[in-house]
Structure formats: structure tokens, C-alpha cells
Design a protein around this motif. Structure first.
Motif, PDB file in Angstrom:
ATOM      1  N   VAL A 189       0.870  -1.179   0.000  1.00 55.02           N
ATOM      2  CA  VAL A 189       0.000   0.000   0.000  1.00 55.02           C
ATOM      3  C   VAL A 189       0.906   1.228   0.000  1.00 55.02           C
ATOM      4  CG1 VAL A 189      -1.868   1.235   1.134  1.00 55.02           C
ATOM      5  CG2 VAL A 189      -1.765  -1.267   1.290  1.00 55.02           C
ATOM      6  N   ASP A 190       0.979   1.912  -1.134  1.00 51.63           N
ATOM      7  CA  ASP A 190       1.827   3.099  -1.278  1.00 51.63           C
ATOM      8  C   ASP A 190       0.965   4.347  -1.157  1.00 51.63           C
ATOM      9  OD1 ASP A 190       4.607   2.163  -1.879  1.00 51.63           O
ATOM     10  OD2 ASP A 190       3.550   1.098  -3.465  1.00 51.63           O
ATOM     11  N   ILE A 191       1.327   5.211  -0.205  1.00 50.74           N
ATOM     12  CA  ILE A 191       0.540   6.404   0.096  1.00 50.74           C
ATOM     13  C   ILE A 191       1.385   7.646  -0.179  1.00 50.74           C
ATOM     14  CG2 ILE A 191      -0.790   7.614   1.872  1.00 50.74           C
ATOM     15  CD1 ILE A 191      -1.075   4.948   3.313  1.00 50.74           C
ATOM     16  N   TYR A 192       0.816   8.601  -0.936  1.00 49.18           N
ATOM     17  CA  TYR A 192       1.541   9.790  -1.355  1.00 49.18           C
ATOM     18  C   TYR A 192       0.848  11.048  -0.810  1.00 49.18           C
ATOM     19  CZ  TYR A 192       3.371   6.512  -4.876  1.00 49.18           C
ATOM     20  OH  TYR A 192       3.934   5.431  -5.502  1.00 49.18           O
ATOM     21  N   GLY A 193       1.634  11.929  -0.222  1.00 47.07           N
ATOM     22  CA  GLY A 193       1.103  13.181   0.283  1.00 47.07           C
ATOM     23  C   GLY A 193       2.218  14.120   0.680  1.00 47.07           C
ATOM     24  N   GLU A 194       1.879  15.387   0.858  1.00 41.69           N
ATOM     25  CA  GLU A 194       2.895  16.389   1.221  1.00 41.69           C
ATOM     26  C   GLU A 194       3.400  16.195   2.641  1.00 41.69           C
ATOM     27  OE1 GLU A 194       3.165  21.213   1.904  1.00 41.69           O
ATOM     28  OE2 GLU A 194       1.679  20.415   0.518  1.00 41.69           O
ATOM     29  N   SER A 195       2.482  15.906   3.573  1.00 40.20           N
ATOM     30  CA  SER A 195       2.882  15.722   4.968  1.00 40.20           C
ATOM     31  C   SER A 195       1.897  14.792   5.666  1.00 40.20           C
ATOM     32  CB  SER A 195       2.952  17.062   5.704  1.00 40.20           C
ATOM     33  OG  SER A 195       1.673  17.673   5.758  1.00 40.20           O
ATOM     34  N   PHE A 196       2.372  14.187   6.764  1.00 37.94           N
ATOM     35  CA  PHE A 196       1.574  13.222   7.498  1.00 37.94           C
ATOM     36  C   PHE A 196       1.681  13.500   8.995  1.00 37.94           C
ATOM     37  CE2 PHE A 196       2.609  11.326   3.491  1.00 37.94           C
ATOM     38  CZ  PHE A 196       1.513  10.548   3.151  1.00 37.94           C
ATOM     39  N   LEU A 197       0.622  13.176   9.721  1.00 37.45           N
ATOM     40  CA  LEU A 197       0.619  13.302  11.169  1.00 37.45           C
ATOM     41  C   LEU A 197       1.298  12.093  11.809  1.00 37.45           C
ATOM     42  CD1 LEU A 197      -3.114  14.379  11.513  1.00 37.45           C
ATOM     43  CD2 LEU A 197      -1.130  15.892  11.701  1.00 37.45           C
ATOM     44  N   TRP A 198       1.646  12.230  13.080  1.00 42.98           N
ATOM     45  CA  TRP A 198       2.272  11.145  13.822  1.00 42.98           C
ATOM     46  C   TRP A 198       1.311   9.954  13.902  1.00 42.98           C
ATOM     47  CZ3 TRP A 198       2.456  10.197  19.651  1.00 42.98           C
ATOM     48  CH2 TRP A 198       3.416   9.227  19.955  1.00 42.98           C
ATOM     49  N   ASN A 199       1.799   8.781  13.487  1.00 48.07           N
ATOM     50  CA  ASN A 199       1.022   7.529  13.504  1.00 48.07           C
ATOM     51  C   ASN A 199      -0.090   7.477  12.458  1.00 48.07           C
ATOM     52  OD1 ASN A 199       1.092   6.659  17.074  1.00 48.07           O
ATOM     53  ND2 ASN A 199       2.581   6.371  15.472  1.00 48.07           N
ATOM     54  N   MET A 200      -0.183   8.504  11.615  1.00 48.48           N
ATOM     55  CA  MET A 200      -1.300   8.597  10.671  1.00 48.48           C
ATOM     56  C   MET A 200      -1.372   7.398   9.724  1.00 48.48           C
ATOM     57  SD  MET A 200      -2.041  11.782   8.114  1.00 48.48           S
ATOM     58  CE  MET A 200      -2.780  11.554   6.503  1.00 48.48           C
ATOM     59  N   VAL A 201      -0.260   7.039   9.107  1.00 46.74           N
ATOM     60  CA  VAL A 201      -0.272   5.940   8.138  1.00 46.74           C
ATOM     61  C   VAL A 201      -0.620   4.613   8.812  1.00 46.74           C
ATOM     62  CG1 VAL A 201       1.127   4.580   6.528  1.00 46.74           C
ATOM     63  CG2 VAL A 201       1.327   7.070   6.562  1.00 46.74           C
ATOM     64  N   ARG A 202      -0.044   4.371   9.985  1.00 43.94           N
ATOM     65  CA  ARG A 202      -0.292   3.097  10.664  1.00 43.94           C
ATOM     66  C   ARG A 202      -1.732   2.985  11.170  1.00 43.94           C
ATOM     67  NH1 ARG A 202       4.296   3.373  14.876  1.00 43.94           N
ATOM     68  NH2 ARG A 202       3.344   1.457  15.682  1.00 43.94           N
ATOM     69  N   LYS A 203      -2.344   4.097  11.541  1.00 45.79           N
ATOM     70  CA  LYS A 203      -3.764   4.077  11.920  1.00 45.79           C
ATOM     71  C   LYS A 203      -4.645   3.901  10.679  1.00 45.79           C
ATOM     72  CE  LYS A 203      -3.662   6.627  16.301  1.00 45.79           C
ATOM     73  NZ  LYS A 203      -4.676   5.947  17.109  1.00 45.79           N
ATOM     74  N   MET A 204      -4.251   4.528   9.590  1.00 43.78           N
ATOM     75  CA  MET A 204      -4.969   4.321   8.332  1.00 43.78           C
ATOM     76  C   MET A 204      -4.980   2.845   7.948  1.00 43.78           C
ATOM     77  SD  MET A 204      -3.633   7.530   5.980  1.00 43.78           S
ATOM     78  CE  MET A 204      -4.234   6.760   4.469  1.00 43.78           C
ATOM     79  N   MET A 205      -3.838   2.186   8.112  1.00 45.86           N
ATOM     80  CA  MET A 205      -3.739   0.779   7.723  1.00 45.86           C
ATOM     81  C   MET A 205      -4.631  -0.112   8.583  1.00 45.86           C
ATOM     82  SD  MET A 205      -1.963   0.552   5.042  1.00 45.86           S
ATOM     83  CE  MET A 205      -2.822   2.071   4.652  1.00 45.86           C
ATOM     84  N   ARG A 206      -4.835   0.255   9.833  1.00 50.77           N
ATOM     85  CA  ARG A 206      -5.752  -0.498  10.694  1.00 50.77           C
ATOM     86  C   ARG A 206      -7.170  -0.433  10.120  1.00 50.77           C
ATOM     87  NH1 ARG A 206      -5.167  -4.485  13.849  1.00 50.77           N
ATOM     88  NH2 ARG A 206      -3.429  -3.413  14.894  1.00 50.77           N
ATOM     89  N   VAL A 207      -7.556   0.757   9.660  1.00 49.45           N
ATOM     90  CA  VAL A 207      -8.885   0.927   9.071  1.00 49.45           C
ATOM     91  C   VAL A 207      -8.985   0.150   7.757  1.00 49.45           C
ATOM     92  CG1 VAL A 207     -10.454   2.617   8.034  1.00 49.45           C
ATOM     93  CG2 VAL A 207      -9.317   3.130  10.214  1.00 49.45           C
ATOM     94  N   PHE A 208      -7.942   0.183   6.950  1.00 52.42           N
ATOM     95  CA  PHE A 208      -7.929  -0.571   5.691  1.00 52.42           C
ATOM     96  C   PHE A 208      -8.185  -2.059   5.955  1.00 52.42           C
ATOM     97  CE2 PHE A 208      -6.062   1.737   1.902  1.00 52.42           C
ATOM     98  CZ  PHE A 208      -6.331   3.007   2.387  1.00 52.42           C
ATOM     99  N   VAL A 209      -7.467  -2.603   6.930  1.00 49.24           N
ATOM    100  CA  VAL A 209      -7.608  -4.025   7.248  1.00 49.24           C
ATOM    101  C   VAL A 209      -9.017  -4.315   7.768  1.00 49.24           C
ATOM    102  CG1 VAL A 209      -6.822  -5.886   8.783  1.00 49.24           C
ATOM    103  CG2 VAL A 209      -5.155  -4.404   7.653  1.00 49.24           C
ATOM    104  N   ASP A 210      -9.512  -3.460   8.657  1.00 46.45           N
ATOM    105  CA  ASP A 210     -10.862  -3.667   9.216  1.00 46.45           C
ATOM    106  C   ASP A 210     -11.924  -3.657   8.121  1.00 46.45           C
ATOM    107  OD1 ASP A 210      -9.848  -3.944  11.733  1.00 46.45           O
ATOM    108  OD2 ASP A 210     -10.484  -1.972  12.467  1.00 46.45           O
ATOM    109  N   VAL A 211     -11.749  -2.796   7.120  1.00 47.53           N
ATOM    110  CA  VAL A 211     -12.693  -2.762   5.999  1.00 47.53           C
ATOM    111  C   VAL A 211     -12.571  -4.044   5.171  1.00 47.53           C
ATOM    112  CG1 VAL A 211     -13.213  -1.639   3.785  1.00 47.53           C
ATOM    113  CG2 VAL A 211     -12.849  -0.258   5.841  1.00 47.53           C
ATOM    114  N   ALA A 212     -11.335  -4.480   4.912  1.00 49.80           N
ATOM    115  CA  ALA A 212     -11.106  -5.650   4.061  1.00 49.80           C
ATOM    116  C   ALA A 212     -11.637  -6.943   4.676  1.00 49.80           C
ATOM    117  CB  ALA A 212      -9.616  -5.790   3.750  1.00 49.80           C
ATOM    118  N   ILE A 213     -11.666  -7.029   6.020  1.00 50.06           N
ATOM    119  CA  ILE A 213     -12.154  -8.248   6.686  1.00 50.06           C
ATOM    120  C   ILE A 213     -13.621  -8.120   7.102  1.00 50.06           C
ATOM    121  CG2 ILE A 213      -9.846  -8.848   7.492  1.00 50.06           C
ATOM    122  CD1 ILE A 213     -10.613  -7.873  10.271  1.00 50.06           C
ATOM    123  N   GLY A 214     -14.241  -6.994   6.749  1.00 49.29           N
ATOM    124  CA  GLY A 214     -15.654  -6.809   7.031  1.00 49.29           C
ATOM    125  C   GLY A 214     -15.980  -6.335   8.429  1.00 49.29           C
ATOM    126  N   LYS A 215     -14.960  -5.895   9.157  1.00 45.99           N
ATOM    127  CA  LYS A 215     -15.181  -5.405  10.522  1.00 45.99           C
ATOM    128  C   LYS A 215     -15.691  -3.970  10.536  1.00 45.99           C
ATOM    129  CE  LYS A 215     -12.732  -5.119  14.976  1.00 45.99           C
ATOM    130  NZ  LYS A 215     -11.422  -5.312  15.647  1.00 45.99           N
TER     131      LYS A 215
END
Length: 288
Positions: free
Chosen positions: A180-206
Motif C-alpha cells: 500500500v503506497d501512500i503519497y502526500g505532502e505531509s503526514f501526522l504522527w502515527n497517521m499511516v499506521r492508523k490508516m492501515m488499521r482501518v484498511f484491514v478492518d474494511v477488508a475483513i468486514g469489521k
């Protein structure tokens, strides 16, 4: 004095993050120690030593950036010969005196998911995250502004077949990772890793996509959502780009770092084989 920006590659496994911390091994501490040792810098304030980003403990990099000014011409491989194998300089660029690596045009992060997930659901989730949103729910810290823009998210499944052909046969039972490649100018602390938790939860139907929309559009005075961060060791800071600055990659430095990575991969392959053998032996013992 010349001001130079350096692009840094490192394996984050044995570092307590990038930023200096008392009595702990960090990427920044190693860089400063060896730059001082080789007389590139002395006083950090006078050398205007600056960094682009502070990756967490365990996070890896192929493109974090530092800058400093020195009377000495920067020789990448002289510095790399002094640095430990798990941190190496890959590229350099001359920059103006006022250059601050923190203000980038584009950052690319890659997160690797080692689960059998629905790619189509991941892509549907990615479409919601693209664009400008309030990422209050995707950081631990309270900041002046939590609005960030995601320019693009690319998702693909990596085929391990090429690695099987290149001398790593013991990886045949390893689940092919999803990039999962994410592109942006700037990111918040822990932002990408929290995003990935949501991605996984969506993919498994949670979690459904409407819930994702609500997380990205929090109401005023609404309590912050408790999203558990994904593991740091699967995150790579791939690249940082700046307007008008072109980094020159050093062929020898890149090949050397690649060789070190291959050597460590061979060691992991041997550990994998040992554990695989022990598991099989235990199964055989149970059948006796």
C-alpha cells in the motif's frame, strides 16, 4: 560553506526511531556522531543540521532526508564506510542556504500487509482517503491543524515468484505481501499506521465504508476515535521529493546497501529453514 541534502536508507529494526534520545540508539544520533567524527560538522547550530522526518522505532527508510552545511566537500562513500551497515547514505543534492528538508513537495510511505485480504475492498477504502480530510482520528497528538491531503494511494499484491527463482526457495510458504503506497505532502504522527488499521478492518468486514467516512469527517467536540496502530516494522518511508531539487543517487552506495540487505535476507532464510525443520520434526515426533 556549501549546504548539502542527503537521502538516507536504514533498517529500523535495531533503532529506537530517528530522533535523538538519551542513552538510546537512534538514526539521527548515528548520523551526527559519524559526521562529527569525519569533520563534516561540529556545532549543530552553526552547521544548520536539519531533518525531514522523525520515523518511529522499527520503521525503515529508503528516502529520509537530512541537510547541513560544511566547508568540506561531501563524499558519500567516505561517510558510508564509517556508518554501520544498517544505515547508509544513498543520494545527495546541493541545496540553497535556506533549505529546510521538513517542507517537502511529496512524501511516499509504503505499508506491507501480510494477510489474505480483499484487494477490491482495500481499493474502495483507498478511494475514500484520497483528497483533503480532517485526520484528527488518525493521530495521537493534538496539533494546530489535523487537515492533510492524500494525493494518491496505490495498492498491489507483490509476487514472490521472482524471489523463488533468485535463490530463496524457503519462502515458498510465505504469504505474498500487499503493498500500500501512500503519497502526500505531509503526514501526522502515527497517521499511516492508523490508516492501515482501518484498511484491514474494511477488508475483513469489521468496518464499513460509511464508518470510514465518519472517521474522516469528525464532528466538532466529538471524542477522538480509538484506532489501534499497526506494527511499525512493516512501514517504509520510500521517498521524499522537493520542488526544484534533484538528488543524485550514488551507484556504489546503492549497490552496497542492496548487498547488505541481501546478506541479511540470506540470514533470515537460514533462520526460517531451521524453524521449519524443527516444526516438521515435532510433527514427526508426534506421529511416532
Amino acid at each position: 560553506m556549501k549546504r548539502t541534502a542527503l537521502k538516507i536508507g536504514y533498517i529500523g529494526t535495531n533503532f529506537h526511531g530517528f530522533q535523538r534520545q538519551p542513552d538510546l540508539r537512534t538514526v539521527e544520533e548515528e548520523l551526527i556522531y559519524h559526521l562529527r567524527k569525519l569533520n563534516y560538522i561540529d556545532d549543530l547550530k552553526k552547521s544548520r543540521f536539519r531533518i525531514a522526518g522523525r520515523t518511529d522505532a522499527g520503521v525503515h527508510s529508503l528516502g529520509n532526508v537530512i541537510s547541513f552545511q560544511s566547508e568540506k566537500d561531501v563524499r558519500i562513500n567516505e561517510i558510508n564506510n564509517s556508518l554501520p551497515d544498517d544505515i547508509q547514505i544513498l543520494a545527495s543534492a546541493p541545496v540553497r542556504y535556506a533549505f529546510k528538508p521538513r517542507y517537502a513537495q511529496m512524501r511516499q510511505y509504503r505499508y506491507m500487509l501480510f494477510q489474505d485480504l480483499d484487494i477490491d475492498k482495500l481499493k474502495e477504502c483507498a478511494d475514500i482517503f484520497k483528497g483533503t480530510h480532517d485526520f484528527t482520528n488518525f493521530t495521537k497528538r493534538f496539533q494546530k491543524t489535523t487537515t492533510r491531503t492524500i494525493d494518491d494511494i496505490k495498492i498491489k499484491k507483490f509476487d514472490l515468484e521472482d524471489y523463488h527463482k533468485k535463490g530463496f526457495p524457503n519462502l515458498h510458504d510465505t504469504l505474498s505481501p500487499i503493498f500500500v503506497d501512500i503519497y502526500g505532502e505531509s503526514f501526522l504522527w502515527n497517521m499511516v499506521r492508523k490508516m492501515m488499521r482501518v484498511f484491514v478492518d474494511v477488508a475483513i468486514g469489521k468496518m464499513d465504508l460509511d464508518e470510514v467516512e465518519r472517521l474522516l469527517n469528525p464532528e466538532e467536540n466529538e471524542s477522538r476515535a480509538n484506532i489501534k496502530v499497526m506494527e511499525a516494522e512493516y512501514l517504509i518511508l520510500m521517498n521524499i521529493q522537493y520542488d526544484g531539487i534533484k538528488f543524485r543517487y550514488d551507484d556504489y552506495a546503492c549497490e552496497r546497501f542492496k548487498r547488505d540487505l541481501v546478506d541479511s535476507l540470506s540470514d533470515l532464510q537460514k533462520r526460517y529453514a531451521i524453524r521449519e525443520s524443527m516444526i516438521k520434526s515435532l510433527q514427526d515426533l508426534h506421529e511416532w
